[in-house]
Design an enzyme around this catalytic site. Sequence first.
Site, PDB file in Angstrom:
ATOM      1  N   GLU A  78      -5.662  -3.790  -0.982  1.00 47.05           N
ATOM      2  CA  GLU A  78      -6.046  -5.010  -0.262  1.00 47.05           C
ATOM      3  C   GLU A  78      -7.144  -5.801  -0.971  1.00 47.05           C
ATOM      4  O   GLU A  78      -7.388  -6.947  -0.643  1.00 47.05           O
ATOM      5  CB  GLU A  78      -6.550  -4.645   1.148  1.00 47.05           C
TER       6      GLU A  78
ATOM      7  N   LYS B 196     -14.434  15.108  13.253  1.00 46.24           N
ATOM      8  CA  LYS B 196     -15.361  14.913  14.362  1.00 46.24           C
ATOM      9  C   LYS B 196     -15.529  16.236  15.095  1.00 46.24           C
ATOM     10  O   LYS B 196     -14.680  16.648  15.868  1.00 46.24           O
ATOM     11  CB  LYS B 196     -14.842  13.840  15.324  1.00 46.24           C
TER      12      LYS B 196
ATOM     13  N   THR C 243       0.875  -1.171   0.000  1.00 48.31           N
ATOM     14  CA  THR C 243       0.000   0.000   0.000  1.00 48.31           C
ATOM     15  C   THR C 243       0.912   1.219   0.000  1.00 48.31           C
ATOM     16  O   THR C 243       2.034   1.168   0.496  1.00 48.31           O
ATOM     17  CB  THR C 243      -0.894   0.046   1.250  1.00 48.31           C
TER      18      THR C 243
ATOM     19  N   TRP D 190     -20.158  13.992  12.868  1.00 50.31           N
ATOM     20  CA  TRP D 190     -19.196  13.802  11.787  1.00 50.31           C
ATOM     21  C   TRP D 190     -19.493  14.742  10.635  1.00 50.31           C
ATOM     22  O   TRP D 190     -20.626  14.884  10.205  1.00 50.31           O
ATOM     23  CB  TRP D 190     -19.256  12.366  11.263  1.00 50.31           C
TER      24      TRP D 190
END
Length: 541
Positions: free
Chosen positions: A331, A436, A186, A441
């Site tokens: 992934e 946050k 990654t 959110w």
Amino acid sequence: MMDVPLTVGMIMRHGTTVHGDGEVLTWTGEGTRRASYAQVGRHAARLAGALRGLGVTGDQRVATFQWNNQEHLEAYLAIPAMGAVAHTLNPRLAPDQVAWIANHARDEVVIVDGSLVPLLARALPEMKTIRHVVVASAADTPVDITGLADAGKQLHSYHELLAAAPEQFDWPTDVDERSAAAMCYTSGTTGDPKGVAYSHRSTYLHSMCICTGEAMALTSADRILPVVPMFHANAWGLPYAALMSGASLVMPDRNVAAEPLVRLVEAARPTVAAAVPTIWGDVLRHLRERGGDMSSIRQVLCGGSAVPPALMKAFAEELGVRITQAWGMTETSPIGSVATPPVGARGEEVWRYRTGAGRLVAGVEGRVVDDGDVVLPCDGTSVGEIQVRGPWVTARYYGEEDSARFHDGWLRTGDVGTLDELGFITISDRAKDVIKSGGEWISSVRLENLLMGHPKVREAAVVAVPDHKWGERPLATVVIAEGERISAAELRDHLSASVPAWQLPERWSFVSEVPKTSVGKFDKKLIRRRYASGELDVINP
Ligand code: ADP
């Protein structure tokens, strides 16, 4: 039924014989050099023989440090088909990171593109497990390899090695479909790089998925332009899918800026193309300024980060080219979902589906889970972490016994969003990018998309910054389009038409460019760091 192992060797045999008339075209910047898939197959056999001659056996790792081109495709086929593991290294990473990744994977050989020799030279002394360096280039291009001389490795020319190798290679027939074919790390956007090993089986199944109508509907009549690098999640699986479907490949080599890309499209007339949104944003600006012909393209596959709706609409309206958004990760091989709206959708509803992250493809299952590991309903409104599983979703990271990313047979994607009853995913943020504010959110992606929908805004990245009252608040970094002027107050007004007042950023920074990661995504980690160290000019309108 016969229990035939699903291997890259099978893909190679099919692609280089049944579709031996398919082609790989590599852009030189002036024109293209071509090879048929039959020729690529012959080169792959010689390359496998040459690597065997260098002592590559078993599942040893052979690294590639190459652009998207014919020689990289040959390595993509030869290395896994001989039973070894093709490990793509990212030349855009810092040399110490490249060396760290190569050492972690225990790479034995590296094939380097001639133009990348100076970059490799900076990492090579620290690449402890590498024994051989093979320098690849177009057959007639001389390469200066003096920079590699002092690292204590054996140096070879790709073309000399191939010329000296036997014409035929005795491809192994007992390769276990569950063994590793390729690996990729990654890019570390949100932490240390992690190794993902793709099996032969996962590669085969993922390639079939890409060929299906719900994904890219590939046939031998297609010409695929993967701008997404072969070191970024295997160019989203397109090279193997090309060999499987017989579609030809149009390879940009190192020429991935807008101007040469547009010239390549005009010269080679690809039917499908794939890249992250920032590349298509550059291409759009170039076309608006200078014009160009994109009419050969029937579909652009775009993902890696949220695709701005304004970009998709501009492609549709100004160029007649459809951008299809897809979601995935290193992934997940990477395809997890593709944003094709349901047949019944009409008008704005179509755009709502197309601008989401897409519908789960056959083979990938998904669920939404809250902080306390409770599985939430797939109702399109319950927000939590998206988790996925499937035959091309990795079950662990390479060399790590235990990782909190895997739970109960599912991969925790780190993406926050919703799933609806038809399997459509909406992603509001990466968990690490979520803002946050006072217990609520705020989606940075939504604010970015709205800002980039303003005609005077070229790019916008929104990140969370600490706030003594609310915990965190959004900071908007904005690049204004060339020759335009607009104030933060006007942009706030623009946002306030679509989002509640408490979500409006009060901190604004006008920058000349949003920093990008090694795979072309907004580098939010760097923006946060620059803010923290006071490097950004911030205004509060
Ligand atoms: P890195 O993790 O280094 O950025 P990846 O390419 O593996 O490299 O990144 C995968 C991530 O990219 C996903 O977890 C998700 O956050 C983001 N992503 C990919 N496609 C989309 C999309 N269509 N919309 C929003 N985010 C996306």
